[in-house]
Design a protein around this motif. Structure first.
Motif, PDB file in Angstrom:
ATOM      1  N   TYR A   1      -2.479 -15.976  10.771  1.00 50.64           N
ATOM      2  CA  TYR A   1      -2.462 -15.832  12.227  1.00 50.64           C
ATOM      3  C   TYR A   1      -1.900 -17.097  12.866  1.00 50.64           C
ATOM      4  CZ  TYR A   1      -3.908 -14.936  17.019  1.00 50.64           C
ATOM      5  OH  TYR A   1      -3.908 -14.751  18.383  1.00 50.64           O
ATOM      6  N   GLY A   2      -2.356 -18.240  12.384  1.00 46.26           N
ATOM      7  CA  GLY A   2      -1.856 -19.503  12.910  1.00 46.26           C
ATOM      8  C   GLY A   2      -0.366 -19.685  12.701  1.00 46.26           C
ATOM      9  N   LEU A   3       0.165 -19.082  11.641  1.00 47.58           N
ATOM     10  CA  LEU A   3       1.598 -19.154  11.353  1.00 47.58           C
ATOM     11  C   LEU A   3       2.406 -18.121  12.142  1.00 47.58           C
ATOM     12  CD1 LEU A   3       1.425 -19.653   7.477  1.00 47.58           C
ATOM     13  CD2 LEU A   3       2.115 -21.359   9.180  1.00 47.58           C
ATOM     14  N   GLY A   4       1.720 -17.316  12.931  1.00 47.90           N
ATOM     15  CA  GLY A   4       2.427 -16.384  13.811  1.00 47.90           C
ATOM     16  C   GLY A   4       2.335 -14.921  13.441  1.00 47.90           C
ATOM     17  N   VAL A   5       1.675 -14.566  12.332  1.00 49.30           N
ATOM     18  CA  VAL A   5       1.582 -13.168  11.916  1.00 49.30           C
ATOM     19  C   VAL A   5       0.679 -12.409  12.887  1.00 49.30           C
ATOM     20  CG1 VAL A   5       0.806 -11.584  10.108  1.00 49.30           C
ATOM     21  CG2 VAL A   5       2.029 -13.688   9.497  1.00 49.30           C
ATOM     22  N   ARG A   6       1.184 -11.306  13.416  1.00 45.06           N
ATOM     23  CA  ARG A   6       0.426 -10.521  14.391  1.00 45.06           C
ATOM     24  C   ARG A   6       0.244  -9.054  13.982  1.00 45.06           C
ATOM     25  NH1 ARG A   6      -0.558 -14.850  15.438  1.00 45.06           N
ATOM     26  NH2 ARG A   6      -0.549 -15.974  17.426  1.00 45.06           N
ATOM     27  N   VAL A   7       0.916  -8.641  12.904  1.00 42.87           N
ATOM     28  CA  VAL A   7       0.789  -7.268  12.403  1.00 42.87           C
ATOM     29  C   VAL A   7       0.736  -7.354  10.883  1.00 42.87           C
ATOM     30  CG1 VAL A   7       1.785  -4.945  12.379  1.00 42.87           C
ATOM     31  CG2 VAL A   7       2.244  -6.476  14.318  1.00 42.87           C
ATOM     32  N   MET A   8      -0.198  -6.594  10.267  1.00 41.94           N
ATOM     33  CA  MET A   8      -0.309  -6.696   8.816  1.00 41.94           C
ATOM     34  C   MET A   8      -0.805  -5.394   8.200  1.00 41.94           C
ATOM     35  SD  MET A   8      -2.047  -9.721   6.568  1.00 41.94           S
ATOM     36  CE  MET A   8      -3.740  -9.272   6.957  1.00 41.94           C
ATOM     37  N   GLY A   9      -0.163  -4.996   7.107  1.00 43.43           N
ATOM     38  CA  GLY A   9      -0.625  -3.861   6.344  1.00 43.43           C
ATOM     39  C   GLY A   9      -1.799  -4.248   5.463  1.00 43.43           C
ATOM     40  N   VAL A  10      -2.571  -3.265   5.070  1.00 44.00           N
ATOM     41  CA  VAL A  10      -3.690  -3.505   4.157  1.00 44.00           C
ATOM     42  C   VAL A  10      -3.176  -3.662   2.729  1.00 44.00           C
ATOM     43  CG1 VAL A  10      -5.830  -2.517   3.216  1.00 44.00           C
ATOM     44  CG2 VAL A  10      -5.272  -2.224   5.648  1.00 44.00           C
ATOM     45  N   VAL A  11      -2.210  -2.814   2.353  1.00 46.06           N
ATOM     46  CA  VAL A  11      -1.747  -2.753   0.970  1.00 46.06           C
ATOM     47  C   VAL A  11      -0.324  -2.218   0.977  1.00 46.06           C
ATOM     48  CG1 VAL A  11      -2.776  -0.469   0.717  1.00 46.06           C
ATOM     49  CG2 VAL A  11      -2.296  -1.799  -1.337  1.00 46.06           C
ATOM     50  N   TYR A  12       0.467  -2.581  -0.039  1.00 46.88           N
ATOM     51  CA  TYR A  12       1.827  -2.072  -0.162  1.00 46.88           C
ATOM     52  C   TYR A  12       1.784  -0.893  -1.127  1.00 46.88           C
ATOM     53  CZ  TYR A  12       6.955  -2.539   0.071  1.00 46.88           C
ATOM     54  OH  TYR A  12       8.291  -2.333   0.298  1.00 46.88           O
ATOM     55  N   GLY A  13       2.735  -0.779  -2.044  1.00 48.42           N
ATOM     56  CA  GLY A  13       2.764   0.394  -2.910  1.00 48.42           C
ATOM     57  C   GLY A  13       1.653   0.424  -3.936  1.00 48.42           C
ATOM     58  N   ASN A  14       1.479  -0.695  -4.659  1.00 51.15           N
ATOM     59  CA  ASN A  14       0.460  -0.757  -5.695  1.00 51.15           C
ATOM     60  C   ASN A  14      -0.887  -1.184  -5.130  1.00 51.15           C
ATOM     61  OD1 ASN A  14       2.370  -0.115  -7.728  1.00 51.15           O
ATOM     62  ND2 ASN A  14       3.029  -2.253  -7.805  1.00 51.15           N
ATOM     63  N   ASN A  15      -1.956  -0.848  -5.828  1.00 44.73           N
ATOM     64  CA  ASN A  15      -3.289  -1.261  -5.398  1.00 44.73           C
ATOM     65  C   ASN A  15      -3.390  -2.788  -5.344  1.00 44.73           C
ATOM     66  OD1 ASN A  15      -3.737   1.455  -5.627  1.00 44.73           O
ATOM     67  ND2 ASN A  15      -5.271   1.320  -7.246  1.00 44.73           N
ATOM     68  N   ASN A  16      -4.192  -3.287  -4.418  1.00 42.98           N
ATOM     69  CA  ASN A  16      -4.509  -4.713  -4.404  1.00 42.98           C
ATOM     70  C   ASN A  16      -6.012  -4.883  -4.222  1.00 42.98           C
ATOM     71  OD1 ASN A  16      -5.008  -4.232  -1.675  1.00 42.98           O
ATOM     72  ND2 ASN A  16      -3.270  -5.428  -0.922  1.00 42.98           N
ATOM     73  N   GLU A  17      -6.443  -6.087  -3.939  1.00 46.55           N
ATOM     74  CA  GLU A  17      -7.881  -6.339  -3.839  1.00 46.55           C
ATOM     75  C   GLU A  17      -8.504  -5.688  -2.610  1.00 46.55           C
ATOM     76  OE1 GLU A  17      -5.992 -10.490  -3.085  1.00 46.55           O
ATOM     77  OE2 GLU A  17      -5.325  -8.556  -3.854  1.00 46.55           O
ATOM     78  N   PHE A  18      -7.688  -5.145  -1.711  1.00 46.97           N
ATOM     79  CA  PHE A  18      -8.207  -4.594  -0.470  1.00 46.97           C
ATOM     80  C   PHE A  18      -8.243  -3.076  -0.427  1.00 46.97           C
ATOM     81  CE2 PHE A  18      -6.099  -8.682   0.478  1.00 46.97           C
ATOM     82  CZ  PHE A  18      -7.235  -9.413   0.794  1.00 46.97           C
ATOM     83  N   GLY A  19      -7.391  -2.419  -1.198  1.00 48.61           N
ATOM     84  CA  GLY A  19      -7.378  -0.967  -1.161  1.00 48.61           C
ATOM     85  C   GLY A  19      -6.320  -0.377  -2.067  1.00 48.61           C
ATOM     86  N   SER A  20      -6.102   0.911  -1.935  1.00 50.53           N
ATOM     87  CA  SER A  20      -5.158   1.636  -2.787  1.00 50.53           C
ATOM     88  C   SER A  20      -3.864   1.917  -2.032  1.00 50.53           C
ATOM     89  CB  SER A  20      -5.762   2.968  -3.249  1.00 50.53           C
ATOM     90  OG  SER A  20      -6.890   2.746  -4.072  1.00 50.53           O
ATOM     91  N   GLY A  21      -2.742   1.675  -2.718  1.00 46.42           N
ATOM     92  CA  GLY A  21      -1.441   1.945  -2.134  1.00 46.42           C
ATOM     93  C   GLY A  21      -1.017   3.378  -2.370  1.00 46.42           C
ATOM     94  N   LEU A  22       0.019   3.800  -1.679  1.00 42.90           N
ATOM     95  CA  LEU A  22       0.413   5.211  -1.743  1.00 42.90           C
ATOM     96  C   LEU A  22       1.037   5.611  -3.075  1.00 42.90           C
ATOM     97  CD1 LEU A  22       3.759   5.225  -1.242  1.00 42.90           C
ATOM     98  CD2 LEU A  22       3.027   4.770   1.091  1.00 42.90           C
ATOM     99  N   THR A  23       1.402   4.632  -3.925  1.00 42.12           N
ATOM    100  CA  THR A  23       1.951   4.988  -5.240  1.00 42.12           C
ATOM    101  C   THR A  23       0.851   5.187  -6.280  1.00 42.12           C
ATOM    102  OG1 THR A  23       2.218   2.661  -5.888  1.00 42.12           O
ATOM    103  CG2 THR A  23       4.084   3.734  -4.781  1.00 42.12           C
ATOM    104  N   SER A  24      -0.385   4.876  -5.933  1.00 38.64           N
ATOM    105  CA  SER A  24      -1.487   5.016  -6.888  1.00 38.64           C
ATOM    106  C   SER A  24      -1.811   6.489  -7.137  1.00 38.64           C
ATOM    107  CB  SER A  24      -2.731   4.314  -6.345  1.00 38.64           C
ATOM    108  OG  SER A  24      -3.839   4.513  -7.192  1.00 38.64           O
ATOM    109  N   LYS A  25      -2.050   6.840  -8.402  1.00 38.23           N
ATOM    110  CA  LYS A  25      -2.400   8.222  -8.735  1.00 38.23           C
ATOM    111  C   LYS A  25      -3.794   8.583  -8.226  1.00 38.23           C
ATOM    112  CE  LYS A  25       0.562   8.606 -12.812  1.00 38.23           C
ATOM    113  NZ  LYS A  25       0.624   8.851 -14.284  1.00 38.23           N
ATOM    114  N   LYS A  26      -4.673   7.579  -8.128  1.00 41.28           N
ATOM    115  CA  LYS A  26      -6.020   7.809  -7.599  1.00 41.28           C
ATOM    116  C   LYS A  26      -6.292   6.824  -6.483  1.00 41.28           C
ATOM    117  CE  LYS A  26     -10.897   8.202  -8.797  1.00 41.28           C
ATOM    118  NZ  LYS A  26     -11.942   8.088  -9.848  1.00 41.28           N
ATOM    119  N   ASP A  27      -6.585   7.341  -5.317  1.00 39.93           N
ATOM    120  CA  ASP A  27      -6.877   6.508  -4.155  1.00 39.93           C
ATOM    121  C   ASP A  27      -8.382   6.295  -4.073  1.00 39.93           C
ATOM    122  OD1 ASP A  27      -7.177   5.297  -1.696  1.00 39.93           O
ATOM    123  OD2 ASP A  27      -5.912   6.704  -0.601  1.00 39.93           O
TER     124      ASP A  27
END
Length: 400
Positions: free
Chosen positions: A179-205
């Motif tokens: 935020y301090g660096l200027g980011v004002r919009v952010m996704g939770v996850v991209y294609g693959n799963n990450n520590e925050f949630g499941s991406g749309l390429t995952s076979k199981k959400d």
């Protein structure tokens, strides 16, 4: 100020020494690279179009304003340098007052093969700002007033956006730094799963993780708009439910029109609208196709727009074309492979691949959306909501 942006001819990194301080690439043309059409208007409609741009704020909620090499064979080397060239000339012709800038995002490999590593993401943010700060047409937007100022002064507010949260483990305080660096919009996850949630390429959400819920809470506190464009269906729904404020999709289409995972189901579109958010329509090649328009062009993009508009109303649509300057189809093949195209062929026998999306080939053509809406009978009030007003409303309720 409409299309009359004060562009003085600046080219990225021209304050440095070419060949010594940075590598030279022969870059694609920002305007007229391909014969992409402009929606034709009558004289009266043309005057209305010019007046509209002069009097209304226009925002793209998802684009990549970067200029890629003319030779697609150099795309990967270009990405590894981490030094993007911004299409200021193209932006000056776009009619935009603000653009949600998503930089290189998932193709940022300067320090690590993990494009979402903290080092890669922070480096690209710094490089973008380093270049932007050496010219005077585009500036980094941090507040709603910045977008309004850009419109009034003939400038463009660049809103720094990330399509996913970076790889930060459980160090949630790094979101404060973004935020301090200027980011004002952010996704939770991209294609693959990450520590925050499941991406749309995952076979199981599996939905949001515990860290994912913490991420949503932190973004709400900071004033970062949450984007679920690349989240799996369950993860997206849980993010909407968990957030105190509106959540958005910045770039996608309706799965009811084109049944791929990249498109979104009616249930999620309804949930976003009910929470007060907006749904941004994208135009990246071979994404927002329809059975009526299987050859991707502005017509298929606008069919997705009309579907979402009828589903949830004009107050909950926006446009995030997800374009760039250069050969976008080659970009997808290099960074994503040919499997995506094969999947599209499997869906529709009459699907045809294209070399570019006619009418929305790059960010300079955003105003073609306005031309299309004028041509198709929309009022100025309706157009204003769809190309900027809805965005401003949501930002006023989510940013601080």
């Amino acid at each position: 100020m409409g299309k009359n942006k004060v562009y003085r001819g600046y080219k990225s990194w021209s304050f440095l020494e070419e060949g010594k301080d940075y590598r030279k690439f022969r870059l694609a043309k920002e305007i007229g690279r391909v014969p992409s059409k402009a929606i034709p208007l009558s004289k009266a409609e043309e005057e209305r179009f010019e007046s509209f741009l002069e009097n209304n704020i226009v925002v793209s909620v998802h684009d990549h304003s970067l200029v890629y090499p003319e030779d697609p064979g150099e795309f990967m080397e270009y990405a590894r340098t981490g030094r993007p060239f911004i299409g200021y000339e193209g932006l000056s012709a776009s009619g935009l007052d603000a653009v949600f800038e998503n930089m290189m995002d998932g193709e940022t490999y300067t320090y690590s093969p993990d494009s979402w590593s903290w080092e890669n993401q922070v480096f690209q943010i710094g490089m973008i700002q380093s270049d932007v700060d050496h010219q005077d047409m585009v500036f980094i937007g941090r507040r709603v007033e910045d977008i309004e100022r850009a419109h009034n002064e003939g400038k463009i507010a660049m809103i720094l956006s990330l399509e996913s949260a970076p790889s930060i483990g459980d160090d949630i305080a790094k979101i404060d730094a973004l935020y301090g660096l200027g980011v004002r919009v952010m996704g939770v996850v991209y294609g693959n799963n990450n520590e925050f949630g499941s991406g749309l390429t995952s076979k199981k959400d599996n939905g949001l993780t515990d860290l994912g819920y913490g991420l949503i809470e932190r973004c709400n506190k900071l004033g970062i708009l949450i984007d679920v464009s690349h989240a799996g269906d369950r993860t997206g729904m849980e993010a909407v439910e968990a957030s105190k404020y509106p959540v958005v999709v910045t770039h996608a289409g309706a799965r009811a029109l084109w049944p791929t995972r990249r498109m979104k189901p009616d249930e999620l579109i309804h949930a976003i609208a009910e929470k007060g958010g907006f749904f941004g329509i994208e135009a990246a090649p071979h994404s927002t196709l329809t059975k009526n328009h299987p050859v991707h062009s502005i017509e298929s993009v606008m069919e997705h727009f009309q579907y979402v508009e009828k589903l949830v109303g004009i107050d909950h649509v926006a446009f995030g074309p997800d374009t760039l300057f250069g050969d976008h189809v080659a970009y997808h093949k290099i960074f994503g492979g040919a499997s995506a195209l094969k999947a599209l062929y499997d869906l529709a026998p009459n699907f045809k691949s294209v070399e570019y999306v006619d009418g929305l080939e790059n960010p300079s053509e955003f105003s073609n959306i306005i031309r299309w809406m004028i041509k198709n009978g929309y009022s100025d009030e309706e157009i204003s909501k769809a190309v900027g007003g809805n965005v401003i409303r949501v930002l006023k309720s989510t940013w601080i």
